[in-house]
Structures are given as structure tokens and as C-alpha cells.
Enzyme design. Structure first.
Site, mmCIF file in Angstrom:
data_model
loop_
_atom_site.group_PDB
_atom_site.id
_atom_site.type_symbol
_atom_site.label_atom_id
_atom_site.label_comp_id
_atom_site.label_asym_id
_atom_site.label_seq_id
_atom_site.Cartn_x
_atom_site.Cartn_y
_atom_site.Cartn_z
ATOM 1 N N ALA A 52 0.794 -1.241 0.000
ATOM 2 C CA ALA A 52 0.000 0.000 0.000
ATOM 3 C C ALA A 52 0.829 1.296 0.000
ATOM 4 C CB ALA A 52 -0.968 -0.033 1.175
ATOM 5 N N ARG A 93 -5.310 -0.048 -8.982
ATOM 6 C CA ARG A 93 -5.687 -1.017 -7.939
ATOM 7 C C ARG A 93 -6.674 -0.328 -6.982
ATOM 8 N NH1 ARG A 93 -1.120 -4.545 -5.354
ATOM 9 N NH2 ARG A 93 -2.933 -5.880 -5.006
ATOM 10 N N GLN A 202 3.895 -13.202 -1.431
ATOM 11 C CA GLN A 202 4.637 -12.049 -0.864
ATOM 12 C C GLN A 202 5.476 -12.483 0.335
ATOM 13 O OE1 GLN A 202 1.410 -11.938 -1.720
ATOM 14 N NE2 GLN A 202 0.754 -9.917 -2.362
ATOM 15 N N ASP A 243 -4.044 -2.120 4.186
ATOM 16 C CA ASP A 243 -4.235 -1.408 2.911
ATOM 17 C C ASP A 243 -5.230 -0.267 3.055
ATOM 18 O OD1 ASP A 243 -3.207 -4.204 2.090
ATOM 19 O OD2 ASP A 243 -2.890 -2.881 0.371
ATOM 20 N N ASN A 253 -6.727 -5.857 4.542
ATOM 21 C CA ASN A 253 -5.336 -6.279 4.334
ATOM 22 C C ASN A 253 -5.355 -7.574 3.525
ATOM 23 O OD1 ASN A 253 -2.499 -5.770 4.805
ATOM 24 N ND2 ASN A 253 -2.506 -7.617 6.047
ATOM 25 N N LYS A 254 -4.188 -8.056 3.210
ATOM 26 C CA LYS A 254 -4.044 -9.237 2.347
ATOM 27 C C LYS A 254 -4.951 -10.382 2.770
ATOM 28 C CE LYS A 254 -2.095 -9.387 -0.627
ATOM 29 N NZ LYS A 254 -2.828 -9.069 -1.898
HETATM 30 O O1 MRU Z 1 -1.354 -7.067 -3.040
HETATM 31 P P1 MRU Z 1 -0.245 -6.387 -2.305
HETATM 32 O O2 MRU Z 1 1.022 -7.158 -2.284
HETATM 33 O O3 MRU Z 1 -0.072 -4.952 -2.734
HETATM 34 O O4 MRU Z 1 -0.786 -6.348 -0.804
HETATM 35 C C1 MRU Z 1 0.043 -5.871 0.209
HETATM 36 C C2 MRU Z 1 -0.560 -6.011 1.547
HETATM 37 O O5 MRU Z 1 -1.675 -6.470 1.723
HETATM 38 C C3 MRU Z 1 0.230 -5.460 2.689
HETATM 39 O O6 MRU Z 1 0.002 -6.193 3.862
HETATM 40 C C4 MRU Z 1 -0.217 -4.004 2.924
HETATM 41 O O7 MRU Z 1 -0.159 -3.296 1.733
HETATM 42 C C5 MRU Z 1 0.611 -3.332 3.934
HETATM 43 S S1 MRU Z 1 2.228 -3.027 3.300
HETATM 44 C C6 MRU Z 1 3.097 -2.052 4.313
#
Ligand code: MRU
Length: 353
Positions: A52, A93, A202, A243, A253-254
Site C-alpha cells: 500500500a 488497484r 509475498q 491497505d 489487508n491481504k
Molecule cells: O497485493 P499487495 O502485495 O499490494 O498487498 C500488500 C498487503 O496487503 C500489505 O500487507 C499491505 O499493503 C501493507 S504493506 C506495508
């Protein structure tokens, strides 16, 4: 104090942006040069860069790069172009609010410069400076999150983290992983369980890569192992990023974060969210109102380029989920901790009541 590496996911090369291709990590460290705003938008969409805060920073540089492409056109045309650049970058996104926050800040800077009659080279310089400020502010915010967060972490704790929230997801250092970095840097001995985080991986590709460079002890686990490890008393705390955080403290969040929060609650384990204040969206109250990105099903049906599902089976690729505030022990921001989370507490934290 332990000495840690300074990992940075982007670099400015004159008026182009060099980004570390996160699709290729950990096998290859490839830097890609982005010289126009459409390339920047594509890099965000395809997740060459992700996370994010980093999406926001790259979006801000993308705006400056886009205006630079049209620096010689008539003022009225440039104003039209600015809206086009803004929309193109915004539509990459949908879930992380940092992108919209950074783009709004860039557009308002652009409009105020134009109002003052600033055009040409000076305009471009000022826009790159603003993007750079967003970048640096994020770095300092991460260090401060690390400082506030590490006091919650005890020596010899085993910590579970999900997705990648480190230097690669931010301007550097990281949010949730930044807290782990800060605690480790200050001498705490930690062990990190890294959720692999299907389907983009990730955790296993990026978080493990970062931890390895810092020498922080860790093990990658499959996402479904967390519950059993908690039951066995193997996990002392869960720390994740965000996010988007709503006015009442629900967190997008993810995908997989919600399940971890339920498991942590069940096993009486603290569940911390670490995020900069730019991740809050006070215009939204409930988590259900956050747009959840659904990505291509082929990201689920393949792994490392191999097909891992029948061609005719469909897959649902929800990229994020919502964790309700009641499952969160504390939100760690650069301005301090928010505990016993409620709408009143959050509005007070932001001086909005
Ligand atoms: O799909 P992504 O890899 O952009 O998702 C990232 C996440 O969900 C992270 O946990 C979130 O952005 C926090 S990053 C400091």
C-alpha cells in the site's frame, strides 16, 4: 545496536523511476526503468511494485512523470492531461487508500502551482519535490512505527507475519516488518514465522528475502499452518500491515488476515496492525464498504509459472479481506498506538471531534 541493511525498492534516475521488479524476486534482482505514466500504471497493476505505501509513492512519482511528458502543451490542455494522468493511475488497484491519498495530494499541488502561474521546468521540479516528500515522509513514518511498535515486542518472542510489509512494500524499512526490524535492531532476539501468502507469495518470495538479508531468524510456513502453531504455543504475537483502515478501525489487508485475527483471538494472542496514518480512510465507517480487489483467476491456478489446477475449474482470487476492529489489539501508527479501538478513539486520534 545491530546494523541492518538499507533496502530500497525504487530509485529516481533524473526524471524516470527505477523500480525493483518484485515479480522476479527472490530469483533475480531486476531493475526496470519507467519513463512514462502509462508504464507506471502498468507496473502498479501488474504488481511489479506492490504494497500500500509503495503504491502511493510510485503513483505520486507517476503523476510527476506524466506531467513532465506534456510540459510543453498549452495550459488548458495540460489541465486536461493532469486529470487523465490522475485517473489512469487511480484506476490501477482499488483497495489500498494510500494511492488515492498520494494522487489527491499531487493533483492539489499541481492545481495550486498552476493557479500561481507556475509552468514548464519549475512546475515539473516542484511536482518531483512533492513526490519525494511523500517518499521521505513514509520512510520517517516507518521508523516511527518501528519505535512505537517494538515496545510491544518482548525478547525471544516468536512472531507471525502475513504478506510483505517490509522495505519492499514501502519507501524502505516497512510497517509490520519494520516493527520486527526495529525490535531486532535494538537487540531483541526474535523468531519470525512467515506466511507464504498465496497466490502471489509475498511472504515466501519477498518477506523471507528481506529477513534473510537482515539475518533475522525465520521460517516460511504454508498459510494454513498458523492455527496449529498457535495451538501449540509457538506464536506470541501476530503483526500485519493494512491497505485501508476505516473510521471505526476495520482493516483491509491481504487475504488471510481475517482468518489469522480469528485464530489469534481464539488462542489469546495479541494481534497488531502496523500502518501509517496515510492508510486511514475516515470517509468510510465500515470495512464492508471497502472495495476488495478481485484479481485474475490464473494467479491462483498457476504457481511459479506452472499450472496447478484443472483448466476448466474456475478460481476466485480475492486479493484482500476485512478484519473487524474488535479482533485487533492495537493499531501502531507513526503518531502512536491506538488501543481499545473504536470510532470515537480514532476520530479523537485524528483531532476530528
Ligand atoms: O497485493 P499487495 O502485495 O499490494 O498487498 C500488500 C498487503 O496487503 C500489505 O500487507 C499491505 O499493503 C501493507 S504493506 C506495508
Amino acid at each position: 545496536m545491530r546494523k541492518l541493511k538499507d533496502i530500497r525498492p525504487i530509485k529516481l534516475k533524473e526524471r524516470n523511476l527505477l523500480v525493483l521488479n518484485q515479480l522476479k524476486l527472490p530469483l533475480e534482482e531486476e531493475w526496470i526503468e519507467l519513463s512514462n505514466y502509462n508504464q507506471v500504471a502498468e507496473a502498479i497493476k501488474s504488481m511489479i511494485i506492490r504494497g500500500a505505501p509503495l503504491i502511493g509513492i510510485v503513483g505520486a512519482y507517476g503523476f510527476a512523470i506524466g506531467i513532465n511528458e506534456f510540459s510543453t502543451v498549452e495550459p488548458e490542455v495540460l489541465k486536461q492531461k493532469s486529470k487523465q494522468i490522475y485517473e489512469t493511475l487511480k484506476n490501477t488497484r482499488p483497495t489500498a487508500v494510500n494511492l488515492f491519498w498520494a494522487l489527491d495530494r499531487m493533483l492539489s499541488k499541481f492545481n495550486s502551482l498552476i493557479k500561481k502561474g507556475i509552468y514548464g521546468n519549475e512546475l515539473i521540479e516542484e511536482l518531483f519535490k512533492e513526490a519525494n516528500r511523500i517518499d521521505l515522509e513514509d520512510y520517517h513514518a516507518n521508523k516511527s512505527i518501528g519505535g512505537y511498535g517494538e515496545v510491544l515486542i518482548r525478547d525471544n518472542w516468536k512472531i507471525l507475519t502475513h504478506c510483505n510489509t517490509g522495505a519492499l512494500a514501502t519507501s524502505g524499512w516497512g510497517t509490520a516488518l519494520g516493527v520486527i526490524r526495529s525490535a531486532y535492531q535494538n537487540g531483541k532476539d526474535l523468531f519470525v514465522y512467515v506466511d507464504e501468502t498465496r497466490p502471489y507469495l509475498q511472504g515466501s518470495r519477498l518477506t523471507a528475502w528481506e529477513l534473510l538479508q537482515e539475518g533475522i531468524p525465520h521460517k516460511i510456513i504454508v498459510d494454513s499452518a498458523a492455527g496449529f502453531l498457535m495451538k501449540k504455543g509457538e506464536i506470541n504475537a501476530v503483526i500485519v500491515g493494512a491497505d485501508r483502515i476505516t473510521a471505526r478501525g476495520d482493516v483491509a489487508n491481504k487475504i488471510g488476515t481475517y482468518s489469522l485475527s480469528v485464530l489469534a483471538k481464539k488462542h489469546n494472542i495479541p494481534f497488531y496492525v502496523a500502518a501509517p496514518t496515510s492508510s486511514f480512510d475516515l470517509t468510510i465507517e465500515k470495512g464492508e464498504d471497502i472495495v476488495i480487489e478481485i484479481r485474475d483467476e490464473n494467479e491462483v491456478k498457476t504457481c511459479g509459472g506452472c499450472i496447478v489446477a484443472p483448466e476448466k475449474s474456475e478460481a476466485l482470487n480475492l486479493s484482500f479481506d476485512i478484519t473487524p476492529a474488535e479482533n485487533i489489539s492495537a493499531i501502531i501508527t507513526e503518531k502512536g498506538l491506538i488501543t481499545e479501538i473504536s470510532k470515537e478513539k480514532i476520530l479523537k486520534f485524528f483531532n476530528k471531534n
